[in-house]
Design a protein around this motif. Structure first.
Motif, PDB file in Angstrom:
ATOM      1  N   UNK A   1       3.613  10.666  -7.133  1.00 20.61           N
ATOM      2  CA  UNK A   1       4.303  10.984  -8.381  1.00 20.61           C
ATOM      3  C   UNK A   1       3.299  11.337  -9.482  1.00 20.61           C
ATOM      4  N   UNK A   2       2.178  10.598  -9.504  1.00 20.93           N
ATOM      5  CA  UNK A   2       1.198  10.837 -10.568  1.00 20.93           C
ATOM      6  C   UNK A   2       0.481  12.162 -10.366  1.00 20.93           C
TER       7      UNK A   2
ATOM      8  N   UNK B   1       0.836  -1.198   0.000  1.00 24.15           N
ATOM      9  CA  UNK B   1       0.000   0.000   0.000  1.00 24.15           C
ATOM     10  C   UNK B   1       0.870   1.247   0.000  1.00 24.15           C
ATOM     11  N   UNK B   2       2.025   1.162   0.678  1.00 23.73           N
ATOM     12  CA  UNK B   2       2.918   2.310   0.733  1.00 23.73           C
ATOM     13  C   UNK B   2       3.480   2.606  -0.660  1.00 23.73           C
ATOM     14  N   UNK B   3       3.801   1.547  -1.414  1.00 21.27           N
ATOM     15  CA  UNK B   3       4.300   1.736  -2.775  1.00 21.27           C
ATOM     16  C   UNK B   3       3.227   2.391  -3.634  1.00 21.27           C
ATOM     17  N   UNK B   4       1.990   1.884  -3.509  1.00 19.98           N
ATOM     18  CA  UNK B   4       0.905   2.450  -4.320  1.00 19.98           C
ATOM     19  C   UNK B   4       0.650   3.899  -3.947  1.00 19.98           C
ATOM     20  N   UNK B   5       0.744   4.208  -2.642  1.00 15.98           N
ATOM     21  CA  UNK B   5       0.553   5.587  -2.200  1.00 15.98           C
ATOM     22  C   UNK B   5       1.647   6.487  -2.765  1.00 15.98           C
ATOM     23  N   UNK B   6       2.886   5.992  -2.693  1.00 11.66           N
ATOM     24  CA  UNK B   6       4.015   6.747  -3.241  1.00 11.66           C
ATOM     25  C   UNK B   6       3.798   7.001  -4.734  1.00 11.66           C
ATOM     26  N   UNK B   7       3.337   5.967  -5.445  1.00 11.03           N
ATOM     27  CA  UNK B   7       3.108   6.106  -6.877  1.00 11.03           C
ATOM     28  C   UNK B   7       2.143   7.247  -7.174  1.00 11.03           C
ATOM     29  N   UNK B   8       1.104   7.366  -6.350  1.00  4.24           N
ATOM     30  CA  UNK B   8       0.116   8.410  -6.611  1.00  4.24           C
ATOM     31  C   UNK B   8       0.649   9.803  -6.305  1.00  4.24           C
TER      32      UNK B   8
ATOM     33  N   UNK C   1       3.763  16.300 -11.552  1.00  4.82           N
ATOM     34  CA  UNK C   1       3.496  14.884 -11.793  1.00  4.82           C
ATOM     35  C   UNK C   1       2.920  14.624 -13.169  1.00  4.82           C
ATOM     36  N   UNK C   2       2.591  13.349 -13.396  1.00  9.82           N
ATOM     37  CA  UNK C   2       2.121  12.910 -14.705  1.00  9.82           C
ATOM     38  C   UNK C   2       0.878  13.666 -15.165  1.00  9.82           C
TER      39      UNK C   2
END
Lengths: 273, 283
Positions: free
Chosen positions: B121-122, B112-119, B127-128
């Motif tokens: 960035x997005x 979940x932490x990875x997914x949170x980090x990804x968002x 961001x994207x």
């Protein structure tokens, strides 16, 4: 079908297809974006990243620069392995017991054992911290193992229970009527048939322990740091692109493990049943 | 005689798990309830002062309402894009179903932490989403998406989507495929078939998905604090602050009970509605 496609049917395909595509984009984009970031040269979270470098991975794998992260990874792996081990022992036995009883108590037990899936984890984490403090236990990895076991055992119960319900009861009866002892039947007939279900559940429990935040948040200390808590700290305090590298490693690991589980026990099929 | 011993043995197999749950799950939760009945944070004076304090503050009602609303919005968002994906899924060939299922399950196994980090960035300033919209000329100034409820709901939609999709796909793959052809042959449009045939029959999966997404998004501490920031306050943050920052355990326990009871109430109501809806179809 001879019926001509009407405007409304074309609209249906358009709307449903469009929304489904949007869902796919939402699911996949963040994963791709993080992977791209982890190879970018920049110190900021600018997207698209400029340049290409392995610098963040090098820093991440460097023992002196990332000692705290390595320790957190070690703790997380140890806790996940132990809590899954205990979870499999208790959960597989529990699923066997529950599957053979149609009593009200068994149904009640089943709801109780599955309830960590919907109960707010953060409330249980706090409750566990208070409980262990009150009975005088000091924070340790062992307590985190106990907490993780409770919140991950539902995965093992669910997949094991599903394989048990597909088991032909005649197998059991014929083994016993041929004179096989109860334990022998369990070992030679039942267990081999439900082993893939147990394995799929164990894999899900392991991954969910690695990922656990609410229990670790309350039970871990500086000495027993866990990976998600450390990553949260890294995100909150400063901008550290090593998080992207950790994410990259975790994505790769999850991908490989999932392929492996898919080939050996048909993981995704078990998750939808 | 044999049946009696067999019965005992079967029942006993679940005993170790039951004991573990009694000692490590029920006992802590009971203690949590007990702790709420102390007036002071050293827990010497029994009383209802912390309940009065928590529920006497109008701000806390807003926090409870915001937390539940966040769950409702996330459920709505995952349902609006997830249900069509599940509809598309059942029409695919088995081979593509396997691929799609892999893609759906993959994020579930990512931290979940990875997914949170990804968002982060997005959705970030550079961001994207902002880069894309600026280049397309849709906006001239970067949008503020982080630390807004909109950004949080978008992120949670991805983070919780597998929990909605898996039960939906499970129920929808078991539906009789001829039903749809029968409805079409009788002249129903595809929309009408969806709303009068497929939707009611998929209700058990839909309700199960809603329950899981609601429970998970309302307690998603990391996503709420990292993407929501400090100005969006939900119950898990209050619980964390009161217990690990302020060290007022009784108040943290009261806040936990508020979270627990409000989530369980919504879940009970949803499953009751789900049973009624599927009962209306089958009964």
């Amino acid at each position: 079908m001879g019926r001509r496609r009407s405007f409304s049917d074309i609209g249906y395909s358009f709307v449903i297809g469009g929304l489904a595509l949007l869902a796919l984009v939402i699911i996949v984009t963040p994963v791709v974006v993080v992977l791209a970031m982890s190879f970018g040269e920049g110190q900021s979270l600018k997207f698209p990243p400029t340049g290409f470098t392995f610098r963040w991975y090098a820093e991440l794998f460097d023992a002196s620069q990332s000692r705290q992260i390595h320790r957190a990874v070690g703790n997380s792996l140890e806790v996940a392995a132990l809590s899954t081990l205990f979870g499999v022992l208790l959960g597989a036995l529990g699923a066997l017991g529950l599957s053979r009883s149609r009593s009200k108590a068994a149904r009640l037990g089943e709801s109780l054992f599955m309830s960590p899936l919907v109960l707010p984890g953060i409330a249980f984490g706090l409750a566990a911290l208070m409980y262990f403090t009150f009975i005088g236990l000091r924070p340790s990895l062992g307590l985190i193992v106990a907490g993780h076991m409770i919140v991950t055992v539902p995965f093992i119960l669910r997949t094991t229970g599903a394989s048990l319900s597909q088991l032909d009861p005649a197998l059991n009866d014929s083994s016993q009527s041929l004179g096989a002892a109860w334990l022998y039947t369990l070992r030679r007939v039942t267990l081999p048939l439900i082993a893939p279900g147990i394995a799929a559940g164990a894999f899900l429990a392991f991954m969910s322990s690695i990922d656990n935040v609410p229990v670790s948040l309350f039970l871990s200390t500086a000495r027993t740091d866990m990976l998600p808590i450390r990553m949260w700290g890294m995100m909150e305090s400063s901008l550290d692109v090593r998080i992207a590298a950790i994410s990259g490693v975790l994505i790769a690991a999850a991908f490989v493990l999932m392929l492996l589980m898919e080939w050996t026990v048909g993981l995704t099929r078990r998750m939808r049943d | 005689m044999t049946t009696l011993t067999a019965k005992l043995r079967d029942w006993q197999l679940a005993l170790p798990l039951a004991l573990a749950f009694a000692a490590l799950f029920l006992a802590p939760l009971l203690l949590l309830l007990g702790v709420t009945f102390f007036n002071d944070d050293r827990m010497t004076q029994p009383g209802l002062a912390q309940w009065a304090k928590f529920f006497g503050d109008p701000f806390n009602y807003k926090v409870i309402a915001d937390t539940l609303l966040l769950g409702v919005k996330t459920v709505a968002a995952t349902l609006i894009v997830g249900y069509p994906l599940a509809l598309v899924f059942v029409d695919l060939s088995p081979r593509w179903q396997r691929v799609l299922l892999f893609v759906i399950v993959m994020p579930l196994l990512l931290s979940v932490v990875v997914r949170t980090f990804a968002w982060i960035v997005v959705l970030g300033h550079e961001g994207l989403v902002n880069t894309l919209l600026l280049r397309l000329g849709v906006i001239t100034e970067p949008l503020k998406l982080l630390q807004t409820e909109l950004g949080l709901v978008i992120s949670l939609t991805q983070i919780e989507m597998p929990l909605m999709l898996l039960p939906l796909i499970s129920v929808m793959s078991r539906l009789e495929p001829n039903l749809r052809d029968a409805a079409a042959a009788l002249g129903a449009s595809r929309w009408r078939t969806l709303f009068t045939v497929i939707l009611p029959l998929s209700m058990p999966g839909l309700v199960a998905g809603c329950l899981l997404v609601f429970a998970s998004s309302t307690t998603a501490f990391i996503s709420q604090t990292v993407i929501g920031g400090v100005r969006l306050i939900y119950l898990p943050l209050v619980i964390w602050q009161q217990s690990l920052v302020v060290f007022n355990w009784p108040l943290a326990a009261v806040a936990s009970m508020a979270l627990l009871v409000s989530i369980l109430t919504v879940i009970a109501a949803l499953s009751w509605l789900g049973r009624r809806a599927s009962g209306a179809v089958h009964g």
